[in-house]
Design a protein around this motif. Structure first.
Motif, PDB file in Angstrom:
ATOM      1  N   THR A  95      28.471   7.737  40.417  1.00 45.00           N
ATOM      2  CA  THR A  95      28.319   6.378  39.909  1.00 45.00           C
ATOM      3  C   THR A  95      27.001   6.208  39.159  1.00 45.00           C
ATOM      4  OG1 THR A  95      29.610   5.556  41.784  1.00 45.00           O
ATOM      5  CG2 THR A  95      28.340   3.935  40.563  1.00 45.00           C
ATOM      6  N   VAL A  96      25.927   6.730  39.744  1.00 47.73           N
ATOM      7  CA  VAL A  96      24.614   6.635  39.103  1.00 47.73           C
ATOM      8  C   VAL A  96      24.607   7.407  37.785  1.00 47.73           C
ATOM      9  CG1 VAL A  96      22.218   7.408  39.323  1.00 47.73           C
ATOM     10  CG2 VAL A  96      23.274   6.104  41.157  1.00 47.73           C
ATOM     11  N   ASP A  97      25.214   8.596  37.779  1.00 50.09           N
ATOM     12  CA  ASP A  97      25.282   9.375  36.540  1.00 50.09           C
ATOM     13  C   ASP A  97      26.044   8.617  35.455  1.00 50.09           C
ATOM     14  OD1 ASP A  97      23.858  11.418  37.709  1.00 50.09           O
ATOM     15  OD2 ASP A  97      25.609  12.689  38.095  1.00 50.09           O
ATOM     16  N   GLN A  98      27.154   7.978  35.834  1.00 52.94           N
ATOM     17  CA  GLN A  98      27.941   7.220  34.864  1.00 52.94           C
ATOM     18  C   GLN A  98      27.173   6.003  34.353  1.00 52.94           C
ATOM     19  OE1 GLN A  98      30.975   8.050  33.527  1.00 52.94           O
ATOM     20  NE2 GLN A  98      30.527   6.365  32.153  1.00 52.94           N
ATOM     21  N   GLU A  99      26.529   5.275  35.258  1.00 48.69           N
ATOM     22  CA  GLU A  99      25.763   4.103  34.846  1.00 48.69           C
ATOM     23  C   GLU A  99      24.576   4.502  33.975  1.00 48.69           C
ATOM     24  OE1 GLU A  99      24.733   1.804  38.282  1.00 48.69           O
ATOM     25  OE2 GLU A  99      26.836   1.443  38.801  1.00 48.69           O
ATOM     26  N   ASP A 100      23.954   5.637  34.296  1.00 52.60           N
ATOM     27  CA  ASP A 100      22.839   6.132  33.485  1.00 52.60           C
ATOM     28  C   ASP A 100      23.326   6.508  32.089  1.00 52.60           C
ATOM     29  OD1 ASP A 100      20.150   6.901  33.019  1.00 52.60           O
ATOM     30  OD2 ASP A 100      20.690   9.000  33.365  1.00 52.60           O
ATOM     31  N   ALA A 101      24.478   7.170  32.012  1.00 53.80           N
ATOM     32  CA  ALA A 101      25.041   7.525  30.704  1.00 53.80           C
ATOM     33  C   ALA A 101      25.400   6.264  29.907  1.00 53.80           C
ATOM     34  CB  ALA A 101      26.271   8.405  30.890  1.00 53.80           C
ATOM     35  N   ASN A 102      25.955   5.255  30.585  1.00 59.43           N
ATOM     36  CA  ASN A 102      26.285   3.996  29.906  1.00 59.43           C
ATOM     37  C   ASN A 102      25.027   3.302  29.388  1.00 59.43           C
ATOM     38  OD1 ASN A 102      28.974   4.413  30.481  1.00 59.43           O
ATOM     39  ND2 ASN A 102      29.023   3.003  32.212  1.00 59.43           N
ATOM     40  N   PHE A 103      23.972   3.307  30.206  1.00 62.18           N
ATOM     41  CA  PHE A 103      22.707   2.694  29.799  1.00 62.18           C
ATOM     42  C   PHE A 103      22.118   3.416  28.593  1.00 62.18           C
ATOM     43  CE2 PHE A 103      18.028   2.479  30.234  1.00 62.18           C
ATOM     44  CZ  PHE A 103      17.875   1.126  30.000  1.00 62.18           C
ATOM     45  N   GLU A 104      22.124   4.747  28.654  1.00 54.91           N
ATOM     46  CA  GLU A 104      21.611   5.537  27.533  1.00 54.91           C
ATOM     47  C   GLU A 104      22.431   5.285  26.275  1.00 54.91           C
ATOM     48  OE1 GLU A 104      21.117  10.247  26.433  1.00 54.91           O
ATOM     49  OE2 GLU A 104      20.795   9.613  28.506  1.00 54.91           O
ATOM     50  N   GLN A 105      23.749   5.215  26.429  1.00 58.18           N
ATOM     51  CA  GLN A 105      24.615   4.963  25.272  1.00 58.18           C
ATOM     52  C   GLN A 105      24.364   3.580  24.682  1.00 58.18           C
ATOM     53  OE1 GLN A 105      26.595   7.262  23.825  1.00 58.18           O
ATOM     54  NE2 GLN A 105      26.816   5.746  22.213  1.00 58.18           N
ATOM     55  N   ALA A 106      24.127   2.596  25.542  1.00 58.94           N
ATOM     56  CA  ALA A 106      23.842   1.243  25.050  1.00 58.94           C
ATOM     57  C   ALA A 106      22.554   1.218  24.232  1.00 58.94           C
ATOM     58  CB  ALA A 106      23.750   0.266  26.222  1.00 58.94           C
ATOM     59  N   VAL A 107      21.530   1.922  24.704  1.00 56.64           N
ATOM     60  CA  VAL A 107      20.262   1.961  23.971  1.00 56.64           C
ATOM     61  C   VAL A 107      20.443   2.689  22.648  1.00 56.64           C
ATOM     62  CG1 VAL A 107      17.900   2.845  23.998  1.00 56.64           C
ATOM     63  CG2 VAL A 107      18.837   1.771  26.036  1.00 56.64           C
ATOM     64  N   LEU A 108      21.110   3.840  22.666  1.00 57.02           N
ATOM     65  CA  LEU A 108      21.298   4.606  21.429  1.00 57.02           C
ATOM     66  C   LEU A 108      22.164   3.841  20.422  1.00 57.02           C
ATOM     67  CD1 LEU A 108      21.765   8.212  22.855  1.00 57.02           C
ATOM     68  CD2 LEU A 108      19.746   7.237  21.768  1.00 57.02           C
ATOM     69  N   THR A 109      23.200   3.173  20.907  1.00 53.41           N
ATOM     70  CA  THR A 109      24.041   2.361  20.023  1.00 53.41           C
ATOM     71  C   THR A 109      23.234   1.241  19.392  1.00 53.41           C
ATOM     72  OG1 THR A 109      25.999   2.864  21.343  1.00 53.41           O
ATOM     73  CG2 THR A 109      26.113   0.915  19.936  1.00 53.41           C
ATOM     74  N   GLN A 110      22.381   0.615  20.206  1.00 57.12           N
ATOM     75  CA  GLN A 110      21.562  -0.476  19.682  1.00 57.12           C
ATOM     76  C   GLN A 110      20.564   0.030  18.644  1.00 57.12           C
ATOM     77  OE1 GLN A 110      22.427  -3.567  20.579  1.00 57.12           O
ATOM     78  NE2 GLN A 110      21.066  -4.253  18.980  1.00 57.12           N
ATOM     79  N   VAL A 111      19.987   1.211  18.862  1.00 66.33           N
ATOM     80  CA  VAL A 111      19.057   1.797  17.884  1.00 66.33           C
ATOM     81  C   VAL A 111      19.789   2.093  16.575  1.00 66.33           C
ATOM     82  CG1 VAL A 111      17.671   3.849  17.375  1.00 66.33           C
ATOM     83  CG2 VAL A 111      17.441   2.711  19.577  1.00 66.33           C
ATOM     84  N   ASN A 112      20.982   2.677  16.678  1.00 64.15           N
ATOM     85  CA  ASN A 112      21.768   2.965  15.463  1.00 64.15           C
ATOM     86  C   ASN A 112      22.132   1.680  14.722  1.00 64.15           C
ATOM     87  OD1 ASN A 112      21.674   5.727  15.835  1.00 64.15           O
ATOM     88  ND2 ASN A 112      23.583   5.777  16.989  1.00 64.15           N
ATOM     89  N   GLN A 113      22.530   0.662  15.472  1.00 60.60           N
ATOM     90  CA  GLN A 113      22.879  -0.612  14.854  1.00 60.60           C
ATOM     91  C   GLN A 113      21.646  -1.221  14.184  1.00 60.60           C
ATOM     92  OE1 GLN A 113      24.463  -3.544  17.531  1.00 60.60           O
ATOM     93  NE2 GLN A 113      25.081  -4.904  15.881  1.00 60.60           N
ATOM     94  N   TYR A 114      20.507  -1.140  14.836  1.00 55.70           N
ATOM     95  CA  TYR A 114      19.257  -1.664  14.274  1.00 55.70           C
ATOM     96  C   TYR A 114      18.938  -0.966  12.952  1.00 55.70           C
ATOM     97  CZ  TYR A 114      14.225  -2.477  13.868  1.00 55.70           C
ATOM     98  OH  TYR A 114      12.980  -2.798  13.407  1.00 55.70           O
ATOM     99  N   ASN A 115      19.016   0.356  12.944  1.00 53.82           N
ATOM    100  CA  ASN A 115      18.711   1.108  11.722  1.00 53.82           C
ATOM    101  C   ASN A 115      19.708   0.802  10.601  1.00 53.82           C
ATOM    102  OD1 ASN A 115      16.458   2.335  12.832  1.00 53.82           O
ATOM    103  ND2 ASN A 115      17.630   4.058  13.613  1.00 53.82           N
ATOM    104  N   THR A 116      20.983   0.695  10.938  1.00 60.99           N
ATOM    105  CA  THR A 116      22.005   0.364   9.939  1.00 60.99           C
ATOM    106  C   THR A 116      21.772  -1.019   9.351  1.00 60.99           C
ATOM    107  OG1 THR A 116      23.609   1.754  11.104  1.00 60.99           O
ATOM    108  CG2 THR A 116      24.500   0.112   9.583  1.00 60.99           C
ATOM    109  N   LEU A 117      21.487  -1.985  10.218  1.00 58.49           N
ATOM    110  CA  LEU A 117      21.263  -3.348   9.740  1.00 58.49           C
ATOM    111  C   LEU A 117      19.983  -3.459   8.924  1.00 58.49           C
ATOM    112  CD1 LEU A 117      22.448  -5.299  12.889  1.00 58.49           C
ATOM    113  CD2 LEU A 117      23.569  -5.219  10.661  1.00 58.49           C
ATOM    114  N   LYS A 118      18.985  -2.654   9.271  1.00 51.41           N
ATOM    115  CA  LYS A 118      17.735  -2.657   8.504  1.00 51.41           C
ATOM    116  C   LYS A 118      18.008  -2.188   7.067  1.00 51.41           C
ATOM    117  CE  LYS A 118      12.948  -1.249   9.010  1.00 51.41           C
ATOM    118  NZ  LYS A 118      11.997  -0.519   9.830  1.00 51.41           N
TER     119      LYS A 118
END
Length: 198
Positions: A95-118
């Motif tokens: 469960t912790v591994d899955q939640e950690d992967a989800n958290f990491e994916q959320a941050v990376l997705t947000q960074v990609n979205q930020y760069n695209t929108l910029k």
């Protein structure tokens, strides 16, 4: 990602949950076998021959009790308790591994979205400037009578549409910017951790 892991409570929460699962497993492992208990009690009965003797010379009441407990046969109960604790630890780990992967994916997705929108802001700003210039040319051409009102309205609609697209991209960019700050609890402009006020 480093700032998100360092500043967010999720990392500490993941570690705490894993440690709790390991502690339960260690307790289950240590709870089997021979157990011994020793009990001793001392008490006063608060009785005396006269009223003043109650507090000065009460009769003593003393007891000592010794007890031992040792399981002779537990029918596999202790082994099943240990196995349940071990499986619970594995479940917490997954469960912790899955939640950690989800958290990491959320941050990376947000960074990609930020760069695209910029990058999109520059494109929509240029489109807005071109549409504004086109409208000015169409308006001047209309004033001298070389185009129809329909062409002028089309140029006006395209100018307004380009302006709305630029404003929408600015809004999306700033939303992504502050969402990224919220996910990482880090101000990238000031290069400092965002302090949470209570």
């Amino acid at each position: 990602m480093a700032e998100a892991r360092k500043n967010r409570k999720e990392s500490i929460n993941f570690s705490r949950r894993l440690l709790e699962a390991e502690a339960l497993m260690a307790k289950a492992h240590g709870d089997n076998g021979f157990n011994a208990s020793l009990f001793a009690t001392f008490g006063l009965t608060n009785r005396g021959a006269s009223f003043t003797d109650i507090y000065t010379r009460p009769e003593n009441q003393q007891r000592a009790r010794i007890g031992f407990s040792m399981p002779i046969m537990d029918w596999g109960r202790q082994r099943s308790i240990y196995k349940v604790a071990e499986l619970n630890k594995q479940l917490v780990q997954y469960t912790v591994d899955q939640e950690d992967a989800n958290f990491e994916q959320a941050v990376l997705t947000q960074v990609n979205q930020y760069n695209t929108l910029k990058a999109r802001i520059a494109t929509t700003a240029e489109a807005d400037a071109i549409a504004q210039e086109r409208y000015e040319i169409a308006r001047n051409t209309f004033l001298i009578g070389r185009i129809s009102i329909t062409d002028l309205n089309i140029a006006l609609a395209e100018k307004d549409q380009a302006r709305r697209a630029h404003i929408a991209s600015l809004s999306a960019f700033w939303t992504a910017h502050y969402t990224l700050r919220q996910l990482t609890l880090f101000d990238f402009e000031q290069q400092q951790v965002i302090e949470m006020s209570e």
